[in-house]
Design an enzyme around this catalytic site. Structure first.
Site, PDB file in Angstrom:
ATOM      1  N   TRP A  23       0.819  -1.219   0.000  1.00 34.24           N
ATOM      2  CA  TRP A  23       0.000   0.000   0.000  1.00 34.24           C
ATOM      3  C   TRP A  23       0.852   1.268   0.000  1.00 34.24           C
ATOM      4  O   TRP A  23       0.336   2.370   0.044  1.00 34.24           O
ATOM      5  CB  TRP A  23      -0.903   0.027   1.235  1.00 34.24           C
ATOM      6  CG  TRP A  23      -0.176  -0.316   2.508  1.00 34.24           C
ATOM      7  CD1 TRP A  23       0.563   0.517   3.284  1.00 34.24           C
ATOM      8  CD2 TRP A  23      -0.119  -1.600   3.126  1.00 34.24           C
ATOM      9  NE1 TRP A  23       1.085  -0.153   4.355  1.00 34.24           N
ATOM     10  CE2 TRP A  23       0.669  -1.470   4.286  1.00 34.24           C
ATOM     11  CE3 TRP A  23      -0.669  -2.853   2.821  1.00 34.24           C
ATOM     12  CZ2 TRP A  23       0.931  -2.539   5.142  1.00 34.24           C
ATOM     13  CZ3 TRP A  23      -0.401  -3.912   3.681  1.00 34.24           C
ATOM     14  CH2 TRP A  23       0.383  -3.753   4.819  1.00 34.24           C
ATOM     15  N   GLU A  45      -4.781   1.412   6.501  1.00 37.48           N
ATOM     16  CA  GLU A  45      -4.792   1.865   7.889  1.00 37.48           C
ATOM     17  C   GLU A  45      -5.939   1.232   8.668  1.00 37.48           C
ATOM     18  O   GLU A  45      -5.788   0.876   9.845  1.00 37.48           O
ATOM     19  CB  GLU A  45      -4.879   3.392   7.951  1.00 37.48           C
ATOM     20  CG  GLU A  45      -3.625   4.100   7.469  1.00 37.48           C
ATOM     21  CD  GLU A  45      -2.404   3.787   8.318  1.00 37.48           C
ATOM     22  OE1 GLU A  45      -2.560   3.372   9.476  1.00 37.48           O
ATOM     23  OE2 GLU A  45      -1.276   3.965   7.819  1.00 37.48           O
ATOM     24  N   THR A  51      -3.830  -5.208  14.082  1.00 37.10           N
ATOM     25  CA  THR A  51      -3.491  -6.362  13.257  1.00 37.10           C
ATOM     26  C   THR A  51      -2.078  -6.160  12.708  1.00 37.10           C
ATOM     27  O   THR A  51      -1.661  -5.035  12.468  1.00 37.10           O
ATOM     28  CB  THR A  51      -4.495  -6.517  12.094  1.00 37.10           C
ATOM     29  OG1 THR A  51      -5.831  -6.437  12.605  1.00 37.10           O
ATOM     30  CG2 THR A  51      -4.334  -7.854  11.401  1.00 37.10           C
ATOM     31  N   LEU A  88      -9.789 -11.662   9.603  1.00 38.70           N
ATOM     32  CA  LEU A  88      -8.972 -10.497   9.928  1.00 38.70           C
ATOM     33  C   LEU A  88      -9.319  -9.933  11.306  1.00 38.70           C
ATOM     34  O   LEU A  88      -8.529  -9.214  11.896  1.00 38.70           O
ATOM     35  CB  LEU A  88      -9.149  -9.424   8.850  1.00 38.70           C
ATOM     36  CG  LEU A  88      -8.099  -8.315   8.756  1.00 38.70           C
ATOM     37  CD1 LEU A  88      -6.693  -8.890   8.649  1.00 38.70           C
ATOM     38  CD2 LEU A  88      -8.389  -7.421   7.554  1.00 38.70           C
ATOM     39  N   GLY A  89     -10.500 -10.261  11.806  1.00 37.37           N
ATOM     40  CA  GLY A  89     -10.874  -9.886  13.161  1.00 37.37           C
ATOM     41  C   GLY A  89     -11.411  -8.472  13.280  1.00 37.37           C
ATOM     42  O   GLY A  89     -11.394  -7.695  12.343  1.00 37.37           O
ATOM     43  N   TYR A 128      -6.478   8.946  14.708  1.00 40.56           N
ATOM     44  CA  TYR A 128      -5.286   8.306  14.156  1.00 40.56           C
ATOM     45  C   TYR A 128      -5.422   8.102  12.647  1.00 40.56           C
ATOM     46  O   TYR A 128      -4.529   8.464  11.871  1.00 40.56           O
ATOM     47  CB  TYR A 128      -5.004   6.956  14.831  1.00 40.56           C
ATOM     48  CG  TYR A 128      -3.982   6.184  14.034  1.00 40.56           C
ATOM     49  CD1 TYR A 128      -2.636   6.516  14.101  1.00 40.56           C
ATOM     50  CD2 TYR A 128      -4.371   5.170  13.152  1.00 40.56           C
ATOM     51  CE1 TYR A 128      -1.692   5.868  13.321  1.00 40.56           C
ATOM     52  CE2 TYR A 128      -3.444   4.513  12.369  1.00 40.56           C
ATOM     53  CZ  TYR A 128      -2.103   4.867  12.459  1.00 40.56           C
ATOM     54  OH  TYR A 128      -1.182   4.231  11.670  1.00 40.56           O
ATOM     55  N   ASP A 146       0.735   5.686  16.388  1.00 40.60           N
ATOM     56  CA  ASP A 146       0.269   4.322  16.638  1.00 40.60           C
ATOM     57  C   ASP A 146       1.143   3.716  17.729  1.00 40.60           C
ATOM     58  O   ASP A 146       1.928   4.418  18.378  1.00 40.60           O
ATOM     59  CB  ASP A 146       0.305   3.486  15.349  1.00 40.60           C
ATOM     60  CG  ASP A 146       1.721   3.238  14.835  1.00 40.60           C
ATOM     61  OD1 ASP A 146       2.693   3.797  15.396  1.00 40.60           O
ATOM     62  OD2 ASP A 146       1.870   2.472  13.865  1.00 40.60           O
ATOM     63  N   CYS A 198      13.345   0.092  16.662  1.00 42.60           N
ATOM     64  CA  CYS A 198      12.948   0.326  18.061  1.00 42.60           C
ATOM     65  C   CYS A 198      11.836  -0.643  18.439  1.00 42.60           C
ATOM     66  O   CYS A 198      10.750  -0.258  18.851  1.00 42.60           O
ATOM     67  CB  CYS A 198      12.501   1.779  18.225  1.00 42.60           C
ATOM     68  SG  CYS A 198      12.416   2.341  19.936  1.00 42.60           S
ATOM     69  N   CYS A 205      19.505  -0.759  18.764  1.00 43.25           N
ATOM     70  CA  CYS A 205      19.906   0.638  18.991  1.00 43.25           C
ATOM     71  C   CYS A 205      21.130   1.040  18.175  1.00 43.25           C
ATOM     72  O   CYS A 205      21.280   2.205  17.796  1.00 43.25           O
ATOM     73  CB  CYS A 205      20.163   0.867  20.479  1.00 43.25           C
ATOM     74  SG  CYS A 205      18.704   0.591  21.512  1.00 43.25           S
ATOM     75  N   CYS A 214      18.614   9.716  22.123  1.00 39.28           N
ATOM     76  CA  CYS A 214      17.656   8.892  22.862  1.00 39.28           C
ATOM     77  C   CYS A 214      18.005   8.848  24.345  1.00 39.28           C
ATOM     78  O   CYS A 214      19.047   8.310  24.747  1.00 39.28           O
ATOM     79  CB  CYS A 214      17.630   7.479  22.284  1.00 39.28           C
ATOM     80  SG  CYS A 214      16.457   6.386  23.119  1.00 39.28           S
ATOM     81  N   THR A 299     -10.883  -9.347  22.510  1.00 38.22           N
ATOM     82  CA  THR A 299     -10.175  -8.269  23.195  1.00 38.22           C
ATOM     83  C   THR A 299     -10.446  -8.283  24.697  1.00 38.22           C
ATOM     84  O   THR A 299      -9.530  -8.084  25.497  1.00 38.22           O
ATOM     85  CB  THR A 299     -10.593  -6.905  22.609  1.00 38.22           C
ATOM     86  OG1 THR A 299     -10.375  -6.916  21.202  1.00 38.22           O
ATOM     87  CG2 THR A 299      -9.780  -5.782  23.239  1.00 38.22           C
TER      88      THR A 299
END
Length: 348
Positions: A23, A45, A51, A88-89, A128, A146, A198, A205, A214, A299
């Protein structure tokens, strides 16, 4: 205060290490003037919410092959989209996906609004998603946060306030770093940084373009961040799934109500889910209970389904649900928990 030097360091890293995603319009293509398709950005998104990227890739490719534009998706049958989403839930996303596509097609001429306000007016689009589409598709300097970005910000600033309380703090930190130049690439860069460098465990790192800035790396506290509040113990609910087959091979299915878990999805007739489910067979039959339960975690709770099977003659009508002919039945169209019950029935 904006920090253009830090953003530039990250963009330089992204230009060399951007992930190749179906995408995404990569940095070289964007530099050549190729613009992202807002439909593909929005679709990805929505699919990526809660997921993983590997899980989403085949669904995204299947959706965009079958429905290449938002208008194509808007014209699709609800049942077809829900079946394509199966597995996919978080099925409320699929219902909102259709609602949003139809609003874009009917009220916006098949063109996504460019501003944050217009995007936020669309069904199923929260802060978001609106920020991600605005930044990635339209190069608006919107703040995109996110889980990956939260982790990067928490470590970069050594922020020890636990999530979810830390969300507003981390969002402010992310906003302070969002540049005016190339905000779409920057949004994807900081997400890539969290996903590939990260990472939650064993962050690399030594490869991080932000290592020298950082605070967590300097303090040696990377593995502790972000802090998270203790999770509440999930309750367990019980239920019964009735899998009945007619002698000609047809399966008895029913579509769940639009609201609630698995809303709008095809599934096996069953009982309510709770502490002590009551028998609710959809057809008169001699039922056989399997020795193994179908187990699934949502969930907010764990589910344990007793699976009962039966074989019925051609002339026996169901009290609820409809028989689906064997050639029209595809277990891949079922949500994951229903497929688990099917697999148990087939093997039992």
């Amino acid at each position: 205060m904006r920090d253009p030097a830090r953003a530039a360091d990250l963009l330089d890293w992204y230009d060399r290490h951007a992930r190749d995603l179906p995408w995404r319009v990569g940095p070289r293509a964007r530099a050549a003037g190729i613009r992202p398709d807002p439909y593909r950005v929005w679709l990805s998104e929505i699919m990526l919410q809660q997921t993983t990227v590997p899980a989403v890739k085949p669904y995204f490719e299947a959706f965009t092959t079958r429905w290449p534009t938002v208008s194509d998706l808007a014209a699709a049958e609800d049942a077809d989209v829900m079946a394509a989403w199966a597995g996919l839930g978080y099925y409320a996303r699929a219902r909102n996906l259709l609602k949003c596509a139809r609003v874009v097609a009917a009220e916006h001429g098949g063109v996504f609004p460019q501003g944050l306000e217009g995007l936020l007016s669309l069904p199923g689009v929260g802060p978001y998603t609106a920020g991600a589409v605005a930044a990635i598709a339209f190069d608006i300097p919107a703040t995109v946060v996110d889980g990956n970005v939260e982790r990067v910000m928490a470590r970069l600033h050594a922020e020890h306030t636990p999530l979810p309380q830390a969300k507003p703090i981390l969002t402010e930190m992310a906003a302070a770093l969002t540049p005016q130049e190339r905000p779409g690439c920057y949004a994807q860069a900081v997400m890539d940084l969290g996903a590939t460098i990260c990472s939650p465990r064993n962050p690399a790192c030594g490869l991080c373009p932000w290592r020298s800035a950082c605070a967590a790396w300097e303090a040696g506290t990377m593995a502790e961040l972000p802090k998270k509040a203790p999770k509440k113990r999930k309750p367990t609910r019980l239920g019964i799934a009735y899998l009945v087959r007619r002698v000609d091979g047809a399966w008895l299915l029913e579509r769940r109500p639009d609201k609630g878990l698995l809303g709008g999805m095809l599934g096996w007739p069953g009982s309510e889910w709770g502490e002590a489910p009551e028998e609710a067979p959809p057809i008169a039959a001699e039922w056989k209970a399997l020795n193994t339960e179908a187990r699934h975690t949502f969930t907010h709770f764990h589910l344990r389904l007793t699976v009962k099977t039966a074989l019925v003659p051609m002339d026996r009508p169901p009290e609820r649900g409809e028989f689906v002919e064997a050639e029209d039945f595809d277990p891949k169209d079922l949500p994951t928990v229903m497929r688990k019950a099917y697999d148990l029935a087939r093997s039992g």
